[in-house]
Design a protein around this motif. Structure first.
Motif, PDB file in Angstrom:
ATOM      1  N   LEU A 156     -29.777  29.157  45.344  1.00 34.84           N
ATOM      2  CA  LEU A 156     -28.370  29.330  45.027  1.00 34.84           C
ATOM      3  C   LEU A 156     -27.967  30.739  45.419  1.00 34.84           C
ATOM      4  CD1 LEU A 156     -28.094  27.601  41.540  1.00 34.84           C
ATOM      5  CD2 LEU A 156     -27.490  26.677  43.766  1.00 34.84           C
ATOM      6  N   THR A 157     -26.896  30.850  46.161  1.00 32.52           N
ATOM      7  CA  THR A 157     -26.429  32.142  46.647  1.00 32.52           C
ATOM      8  C   THR A 157     -25.492  32.784  45.629  1.00 32.52           C
ATOM      9  OG1 THR A 157     -24.495  31.205  47.746  1.00 32.52           O
ATOM     10  CG2 THR A 157     -26.561  31.265  49.013  1.00 32.52           C
ATOM     11  N   PRO A 158     -25.238  34.063  45.797  1.00 30.55           N
ATOM     12  CA  PRO A 158     -24.249  34.701  44.907  1.00 30.55           C
ATOM     13  C   PRO A 158     -22.871  34.036  44.998  1.00 30.55           C
ATOM     14  CG  PRO A 158     -25.543  36.371  46.006  1.00 30.55           C
ATOM     15  CD  PRO A 158     -25.933  35.059  46.617  1.00 30.55           C
ATOM     16  N   LEU A 159     -22.529  33.496  46.161  1.00 39.47           N
ATOM     17  CA  LEU A 159     -21.255  32.795  46.292  1.00 39.47           C
ATOM     18  C   LEU A 159     -21.238  31.535  45.422  1.00 39.47           C
ATOM     19  CD1 LEU A 159     -18.518  32.741  47.646  1.00 39.47           C
ATOM     20  CD2 LEU A 159     -19.549  31.480  49.538  1.00 39.47           C
ATOM     21  N   ASN A 160     -22.395  30.868  45.295  1.00 40.58           N
ATOM     22  CA  ASN A 160     -22.489  29.723  44.393  1.00 40.58           C
ATOM     23  C   ASN A 160     -22.197  30.149  42.955  1.00 40.58           C
ATOM     24  OD1 ASN A 160     -25.161  28.742  46.370  1.00 40.58           O
ATOM     25  ND2 ASN A 160     -23.372  27.440  46.126  1.00 40.58           N
ATOM     26  N   VAL A 217     -20.436  32.702  41.934  1.00 38.08           N
ATOM     27  CA  VAL A 217     -19.012  33.025  41.807  1.00 38.08           C
ATOM     28  C   VAL A 217     -18.191  31.746  41.691  1.00 38.08           C
ATOM     29  CG1 VAL A 217     -17.029  34.024  43.019  1.00 38.08           C
ATOM     30  CG2 VAL A 217     -19.204  35.236  42.973  1.00 38.08           C
ATOM     31  N   SER A 218     -18.540  30.743  42.487  1.00 36.20           N
ATOM     32  CA  SER A 218     -17.796  29.482  42.418  1.00 36.20           C
ATOM     33  C   SER A 218     -18.043  28.768  41.089  1.00 36.20           C
ATOM     34  CB  SER A 218     -18.155  28.573  43.595  1.00 36.20           C
ATOM     35  OG  SER A 218     -19.506  28.201  43.549  1.00 36.20           O
ATOM     36  N   PHE A 219     -19.268  28.846  40.558  1.00 40.25           N
ATOM     37  CA  PHE A 219     -19.548  28.261  39.241  1.00 40.25           C
ATOM     38  C   PHE A 219     -18.665  28.911  38.181  1.00 40.25           C
ATOM     39  CE2 PHE A 219     -24.259  27.198  40.284  1.00 40.25           C
ATOM     40  CZ  PHE A 219     -23.832  26.213  41.152  1.00 40.25           C
ATOM     41  N   LEU A 220     -18.592  30.235  38.218  1.00 41.76           N
ATOM     42  CA  LEU A 220     -17.756  30.940  37.247  1.00 41.76           C
ATOM     43  C   LEU A 220     -16.282  30.583  37.423  1.00 41.76           C
ATOM     44  CD1 LEU A 220     -19.432  34.471  37.226  1.00 41.76           C
ATOM     45  CD2 LEU A 220     -19.504  32.724  35.448  1.00 41.76           C
ATOM     46  N   GLY A 221     -15.859  30.396  38.677  1.00 45.46           N
ATOM     47  CA  GLY A 221     -14.473  30.001  38.936  1.00 45.46           C
ATOM     48  C   GLY A 221     -14.156  28.636  38.362  1.00 45.46           C
ATOM     49  N   VAL A 222     -15.076  27.695  38.517  1.00 45.32           N
ATOM     50  CA  VAL A 222     -14.867  26.347  37.973  1.00 45.32           C
ATOM     51  C   VAL A 222     -14.828  26.389  36.449  1.00 45.32           C
ATOM     52  CG1 VAL A 222     -15.934  24.073  37.699  1.00 45.32           C
ATOM     53  CG2 VAL A 222     -15.813  25.113  39.947  1.00 45.32           C
ATOM     54  N   ILE A 223     -15.771  27.082  35.855  1.00 44.33           N
ATOM     55  CA  ILE A 223     -15.816  27.183  34.394  1.00 44.33           C
ATOM     56  C   ILE A 223     -14.559  27.876  33.861  1.00 44.33           C
ATOM     57  CG2 ILE A 223     -17.070  28.184  32.437  1.00 44.33           C
ATOM     58  CD1 ILE A 223     -18.503  25.825  33.706  1.00 44.33           C
TER      59      ILE A 223
END
Length: 87
Positions: A59-63, A65-71
């Protein structure tokens, strides 16, 4: 593959789909359709987490960031007055 193995795979698929769609339909009773559709954004997040746990996917740092965005999006949608079903 044997006939028994095919039956098991098909039965598993049908049971999971019926159970999943049943829970989705049940959630419409308590939440608005817009909030439920936003919560469906959790599907790719959960899939990525399972891939990381089971298959050791990177999992990349971009993943992250996107997880945090979804949450954060789901949290903000939940705070809105339109998330609860009226009446």
């Amino acid at each position: 593959m044997t006939q028994s193995a095919w039956f098991s795979v098909v039965a598993l698929g049908i049971v999971v789909q019926v159970f999943g769609h049943g829970l989705l339909t049940y959630s419409f009773k308590h939440f608005s359709s817009s909030f439920v559709s936003v919560c469906l954004l959790l599907d790719p997040l959960i899939t990525a987490l399972f891939a990381w746990i089971i298959f050791a996917e990177k999992l990349t740092p971009l993943n992250m960031v996107s997880f945090l965005g979804v949450i954060a999006g789901i949290y903000l949608a939940r705070l809105g007055k339109g998330s609860q079903k009226a009446g």
